[in-house]
Design an enzyme around this catalytic site. Structure first.
Site, PDB file in Angstrom:
ATOM      1  N   SER A  17       1.409  -1.628  -0.072  1.00  0.00           N
ATOM      2  CA  SER A  17       0.034   0.225   0.211  1.00  0.00           C
ATOM      3  C   SER A  17       0.768   0.940  -0.107  1.00  0.00           C
ATOM      4  O   SER A  17       0.332   2.466  -0.473  1.00  0.00           O
ATOM      5  CB  SER A  17      -0.783  -0.354   1.241  1.00  0.00           C
ATOM      6  OG  SER A  17      -1.816  -1.055   1.080  1.00  0.00           O
ATOM      7  N   GLU A  47      -0.700  10.498   7.168  1.00  0.00           N
ATOM      8  CA  GLU A  47      -0.427  11.301   8.029  1.00  0.00           C
ATOM      9  C   GLU A  47       0.366  10.899   9.034  1.00  0.00           C
ATOM     10  O   GLU A  47      -0.137   9.415   9.732  1.00  0.00           O
ATOM     11  CB  GLU A  47      -1.798  11.217   8.721  1.00  0.00           C
ATOM     12  CG  GLU A  47      -2.462  12.509   7.787  1.00  0.00           C
ATOM     13  CD  GLU A  47      -4.668  12.064   7.825  1.00  0.00           C
ATOM     14  OE1 GLU A  47      -5.064  11.026   8.556  1.00  0.00           O
ATOM     15  OE2 GLU A  47      -5.435  12.996   7.650  1.00  0.00           O
ATOM     16  N   TYR A  53      -9.128   4.280  17.915  1.00  0.00           N
ATOM     17  CA  TYR A  53      -8.986   5.541  18.371  1.00  0.00           C
ATOM     18  C   TYR A  53      -8.708   5.931  19.101  1.00  0.00           C
ATOM     19  O   TYR A  53      -7.708   6.882  19.727  1.00  0.00           O
ATOM     20  CB  TYR A  53      -9.216   5.750  16.570  1.00  0.00           C
ATOM     21  CG  TYR A  53      -8.339   5.602  15.415  1.00  0.00           C
ATOM     22  CD1 TYR A  53      -8.892   4.325  15.058  1.00  0.00           C
ATOM     23  CD2 TYR A  53      -8.070   6.555  14.324  1.00  0.00           C
ATOM     24  CE1 TYR A  53      -8.308   3.687  14.066  1.00  0.00           C
ATOM     25  CE2 TYR A  53      -7.231   6.068  13.370  1.00  0.00           C
ATOM     26  CZ  TYR A  53      -7.415   4.757  13.411  1.00  0.00           C
ATOM     27  OH  TYR A  53      -6.952   4.508  11.993  1.00  0.00           O
ATOM     28  N   SER A 110      -5.458  -7.213   2.237  1.00  0.00           N
ATOM     29  CA  SER A 110      -4.688  -5.890   1.540  1.00  0.00           C
ATOM     30  C   SER A 110      -5.868  -4.650   1.591  1.00  0.00           C
ATOM     31  O   SER A 110      -7.154  -4.517   0.679  1.00  0.00           O
ATOM     32  CB  SER A 110      -3.918  -6.361   1.089  1.00  0.00           C
ATOM     33  OG  SER A 110      -3.319  -4.277   0.021  1.00  0.00           O
TER      34      SER A 110
HETATM   35  C1  LIG Z   1      -4.738   5.688   0.659  1.00  0.00           C
HETATM   36  C2  LIG Z   1      -4.042   5.658   2.276  1.00  0.00           C
HETATM   37  C3  LIG Z   1      -4.014   6.179   2.549  1.00  0.00           C
HETATM   38  C4  LIG Z   1      -3.113   5.523   4.020  1.00  0.00           C
HETATM   39  N1  LIG Z   1      -2.886   7.245   4.759  1.00  0.00           N
HETATM   40  C5  LIG Z   1      -2.341   6.732   6.110  1.00  0.00           C
HETATM   41  C6  LIG Z   1      -2.132   7.422   7.017  1.00  0.00           C
HETATM   42  O1  LIG Z   1      -2.366   8.486   6.858  1.00  0.00           O
HETATM   43  N2  LIG Z   1      -0.784   7.134   8.082  1.00  0.00           N
HETATM   44  C7  LIG Z   1      -0.769   6.116   8.558  1.00  0.00           C
HETATM   45  O2  LIG Z   1      -0.196   5.530   8.880  1.00  0.00           O
HETATM   46  N3  LIG Z   1      -1.016   4.334   7.845  1.00  0.00           N
HETATM   47  C8  LIG Z   1      -2.121   5.225   6.299  1.00  0.00           C
HETATM   48  N4  LIG Z   1      -2.209   4.086   5.205  1.00  0.00           N
HETATM   49  C9  LIG Z   1      -1.793   3.025   6.130  1.00  0.00           C
HETATM   50  C10 LIG Z   1      -0.556   2.077   5.945  1.00  0.00           C
HETATM   51  O3  LIG Z   1      -0.027   2.789   4.344  1.00  0.00           O
HETATM   52  C11 LIG Z   1      -1.179   0.617   5.879  1.00  0.00           C
HETATM   53  O4  LIG Z   1      -1.704   0.408   6.951  1.00  0.00           O
HETATM   54  C12 LIG Z   1      -0.087   0.082   5.638  1.00  0.00           C
HETATM   55  O5  LIG Z   1       0.988   0.404   4.680  1.00  0.00           O
HETATM   56  C13 LIG Z   1      -0.163  -1.578   5.583  1.00  0.00           C
HETATM   57  O6  LIG Z   1       0.903  -2.473   5.719  1.00  0.00           O
HETATM   58  P1  LIG Z   1       0.675  -4.017   4.695  1.00  0.00           P
HETATM   59  O7  LIG Z   1       1.936  -4.448   4.421  1.00  0.00           O
HETATM   60  O8  LIG Z   1       0.257  -4.274   6.174  1.00  0.00           O
HETATM   61  O9  LIG Z   1      -0.532  -4.642   4.228  1.00  0.00           O
HETATM   62  P2  LIG Z   1       0.175  -3.973   2.467  1.00  0.00           P
HETATM   63  O10 LIG Z   1       1.211  -2.532   2.092  1.00  0.00           O
HETATM   64  O11 LIG Z   1      -1.437  -4.282   1.777  1.00  0.00           O
HETATM   65  O12 LIG Z   1       0.956  -5.994   1.910  1.00  0.00           O
HETATM   66  C14 LIG Z   1       0.347  -6.105   1.072  1.00  0.00           C
HETATM   67  C15 LIG Z   1       1.326  -7.102   0.437  1.00  0.00           C
HETATM   68  O13 LIG Z   1       0.886  -8.022   0.348  1.00  0.00           O
HETATM   69  C16 LIG Z   1       0.684  -8.478  -0.926  1.00  0.00           C
HETATM   70  N5  LIG Z   1      -0.064  -9.673  -1.128  1.00  0.00           N
HETATM   71  C17 LIG Z   1      -0.710  -9.728  -0.820  1.00  0.00           C
HETATM   72  N6  LIG Z   1      -1.316 -11.045  -1.096  1.00  0.00           N
HETATM   73  C18 LIG Z   1      -0.250 -12.012  -1.449  1.00  0.00           C
HETATM   74  C19 LIG Z   1      -0.632 -13.307  -2.133  1.00  0.00           C
HETATM   75  N7  LIG Z   1      -1.598 -14.166  -2.056  1.00  0.00           N
HETATM   76  N8  LIG Z   1       0.665 -13.660  -2.200  1.00  0.00           N
HETATM   77  C20 LIG Z   1       2.093 -13.041  -2.791  1.00  0.00           C
HETATM   78  N9  LIG Z   1       1.786 -11.673  -1.622  1.00  0.00           N
HETATM   79  C21 LIG Z   1       0.514 -11.402  -1.925  1.00  0.00           C
HETATM   80  C22 LIG Z   1       1.058  -7.491  -1.913  1.00  0.00           C
HETATM   81  O14 LIG Z   1       0.756  -7.276  -2.888  1.00  0.00           O
HETATM   82  C23 LIG Z   1       1.151  -6.257  -0.825  1.00  0.00           C
HETATM   83  O15 LIG Z   1       2.576  -5.859  -1.090  1.00  0.00           O
HETATM   84  C24 LIG Z   1      -2.744   4.637   4.181  1.00  0.00           C
HETATM   85  C25 LIG Z   1      -2.816   3.519   3.498  1.00  0.00           C
HETATM   86  C26 LIG Z   1      -3.372   3.985   2.045  1.00  0.00           C
HETATM   87  C27 LIG Z   1      -4.378   2.815   1.290  1.00  0.00           C
END
Ligand SMILES: Cc1cc2nc3c(=O)[nH]c(=O)nc-3n(C[C@H](O)[C@H](O)[C@H](O)COP(=O)(O)OP(=O)(O)OC[C@H]3O[C@@H](n4cnc5c(N)ncnc54)[C@H](O)[C@@H]3O)c2cc1C
Length: 672
Positions: free
Chosen positions: A109, A127, A246, A337
């Protein structure tokens, strides 16, 4: 990072203590909300929510670590952090770690791509906050982007944010570009009580309850709720339990909610700011990554109540393959995700969700569903991915050359947007927009290669089914340029639309699961980081149970990864519970006053009478125009006693409060 090639037996002089610690065990995830913290023979150390340098100790390697392997499914910030903690705290050789990632780029993300000609794109901005304890722990060790070593990403971040405080001068707009008063929360006494009730409610009593079920309609129209929902992306039908979490997690920031003075922001977009430096460090250490690899399922062996991953089934460009997993090897899986199946559009293209957009078909959801079919310990993914209309919103990234839009932006910004300093200072919301549209312009350049005359600007909206006020279509049915038209209308620039459109490129991202993590949920819907009985598997990311943390933050993904690493490796070190600002009396008093629209709250007069002129005087909150020397001024106490008398005599709110307090007391006494 060189890992000592040692096991515990190499430290004879510490052996007795090391063995004692091992047999005593450490609770990796203490829950500070379940017990009274005190000192005594029965308390383990350190306290559950201790933060700071004392908890930055480096644990010893666990036995046989050099011969263990780790498979990390998903290279979002959760997966990347799992690798970081395996290397730094687990002392696992980096070459033993392999990412399996379905895309051809890491970061999940956390994105940031494009160029000035075709348009830049970020699905979101970040943020952030100073008490992202686990996140900052990682980035206090990762080499900086622009400063030479030994400076870190955190060092660089501090320079930018300490020198350039964030604030907003136009948080709310209305009537085509007019600033709306956003000085206070606009909460009536009754609405404040609704919030207090939520704070006092037990978590387990809030299963499957929505925000709109908990709060009155009036509450949903207050400034407070507009700040809240637009800043955190809450919908009325989302989980009120998440809203409660929150409030606890960020209680210390309540007085910066309106003008965003509580926030900090990265210099660049989140890919360049965080993913690029972290991934370079991991690659430098020697981790492996297999891109274009979709993990479909995990094969598990069960022994009694225990469950061990024995193989990973995946699909890549070269077809299906099965990776064998040793009993002592580790698997970290990102379950679900928020950005899965993002549909993209541009100036003239409307984003199209996948034709067969039956909910939860993407690989992250599919993998989680396959796990959930194996056992209920993996939760119920459909609770989160099963309602696309309930979890969708759209963002549009604008790449702007000078135009009337930039002139308007200057007017609404706290610094010249071309100066490199804070511009809008967080989102600005059009309160009378049918889409509930907001926009923001972060520090520029937002991309390291961005030309000087280009500004990157971000727009999003929450309500996806309402026709726009100008374009008369719901946002997901619009092209990027139609979104620009709707925005220009709300900025009072509709007469200059042609000029703005000619200078603006758009890239659209429609995200069907962007708020899936906020959907109403109940106990057991999310797996614990290490689900019961799992010997070598941790679930990480946003759809995982932790004691008190919130979701939709960078911090919570990193926390789950850290818990997973420590738990699976048996590291004798705790991951502290959430930042304890909610227990700080100063923060509580300040928050109470803020929620009371900055006026003295009931009882403040008495507090002032007791504490005024004492050492503890400084814990008393001041009103916007008050000076510290006025704290011990007589009058407030008497005024409040009179106000209380009036309330007792003829006010319904107090009656309700009294009934409610009575109810709570009866409950406590075990009466129906
Ligand atoms: C628009 C937006 C605004 C945000 N704003 C904020 C903010 O202001 N402040 C803040 O702190 N956070 C914010 N966030 C939240 C934060 O960015 C996310 O919580 C965090 O990046 C999520 O990370 P993750 O690694 O948990 O999941 P993800 O980033 O979703 O990563 C999942 C990964 O797994 C891979 N994957 C999934 N399934 C499979 C599979 N079966 N096989 C192989 N690979 C797979 C995907 O391709 C991806 O690379 C925001 C997010 C978004 C999208």
């Amino acid at each position: 990072m060189a890992s000592p090639d040692t096991s515990r037996k190499d430290f004879p002089k510490l052996k007795a203590h090391i063995d004692a610690l091992k047999s005593q065990g450490v609770s990796v995830t203490p829950d500070a909300s379940t017990r009274h913290l005190h000192n005594g023979m029965d308390t383990s150390l350190p306290p559950a929510d201790l933060h700071g340098a004392y908890v930055n100790n480096r644990p010893l390697p666990t036995e046989g670590i050099a011969n263990r392997r780790a498979w990390i499914i998903g290279s979002g910030i959760a997966g990347l952090s799992a690798a970081f903690f395996l290397i730094r705290d687990g002392h696992m050789p980096a070459g033993n770690i392999t990412f399996l990632e379905e895309r051809d780029i890491e970061g999940g993300s956390l994105d940031g791509a494009g160029n000035a000609e075709d348009g830049y794109i970020v699905r979101g901005g970040r943020e952030m906050e100073m008490t992202y304890q686990n996140f900052w722990d990682v980035f206090s060790e990762i080499p900086a982007l622009e400063l030479p070593r030994p400076f870190t990403v955190l060092d660089e971040y501090r320079i930018v944010n300490d020198a350039d405080k964030n604030w907003s001068k136009a948080r709310l707009l209305e009537k085509q570009g007019q600033i709306k008063d956003f000085a206070t929360m606009g909460l009536s006494k009754r609405q404040q009580l609704e919030l207090v009730k939520l704070l006092l409610a037990r978590k387990e009593d809030l299963d499957d309850i929505t925000v709109e079920e908990w709060f009155s309609e009036g509450f949903l129209n207050t400034n407070f709720y507009t700040f809240w929902r637009t800043m955190f992306a809450f919908q009325n039908w989302h989980s009120v339990l998440e809203m409660k979490l929150y409030m606890h997690r960020f209680l210390h920031l309540m007085d910066g909610l309106n003008d965003m003075t509580s926030l900090v922001f990265p210099k660049y977009n989140q890919y360049d700011g965080f993913v690029r430096p972290l991934m370079s460090w991991l690659k430098e250490q020697g981790v492996n990554i297999q891109y274009d690899t979709i993990v479909e399922n995990l094969e598990m062996k069960t022994f009694g109540d225990n469950r061990t991953v024995a193989a990973i089934q995946c699909r890549g460009s070269e077809g299906d393959k099965t990776l064998n997993v040793g009993e002592r090897d580790l698997v970290f899986v990102t379950t679900g995700s928020m950005t899965e199946d993002t549909a993209y559009g541009d100036d003239n293209t409307v984003p199209q969700l996948k034709e067969n957009h039956e909910a939860g078909l993407g690989s992250g959801w599919q993998l989680w569903k396959n796990l959930a079919q194996q056992s209920e310990i993996f939760g119920r993914p459909e609770k989160f991915c099963g309602n696309i209309p309930g979890s969708t919103w759209e963002s549009v990234t604008l790449t702007c050359k000078p135009s009337p839009l930039m002139d308007k932006l200057k007017e609404l910004s706290v610094n010249d947007p071309y100066s490199g300093f804070t511009a809008t200072g967080g989102i600005i919301t059009f309160t009378d927009s049918a889409w509930l549209m907001s926009f923001t312009c972060n520090r520029q350049p937002h991309f390291p290669d961005q030309p000087d005359d280009v500004v990157v600007f971000w727009v999003y909206a929450l309500l996806m089914d309402k026709p726009g006020d100008y374009v008369k279509k719901p946002m997901p049915e619009c092209t990027g340029q139609e979104v620009v038209a709707e925005m220009c209308y709300h900025l009072g620039l509709i007469d200059q639309l042609d000029e703005v459109a000619a200078a603006t490129k758009t890239r659209v991202a429609l995200m069907p699961y962007i708020t899936a993590q906020f959907m109403p949920r109940a106990k057991g819907d999310r797996p614990w980081v290490v689900p019961e009985g799992c010997t070598n598997l941790a679930c990480i990311g946003q759809f995982v149970e932790t004691h008190n943390d919130v979701v939709f933050t960078l911090e919570s993904s990193v926390r789950t990864a850290r818990i997973g690493v420590y738990s699976l490796l048996g590291i004798n070190k705790q991951v502290p519970d959430i930042y304890p600002g909610q227990y700080d009396i100063r923060r509580l008093l300040r928050a109470t006053r803020t929620l009371n629209n900055d006026a003295a709250f009931l009882g403040e007069g008495l507090l002032r009478r007791i504490l005024g002129g004492t050492y503890f005087e400084h814990i008393l909150p001041l009103g916007p125009d008050e000076k510290p020397e006025e704290l011990s001024r007589p009058g407030l106490f008497e005024q409040q006693v009179q106000a209380l008398r009036d309330l007792v005599e003829d006010n319904r709110t107090l009656e309700e409060a009294r009934d409610w307090v009575k109810g709570v007391l009866s409950k406590l006494r075990g009466r129906p």
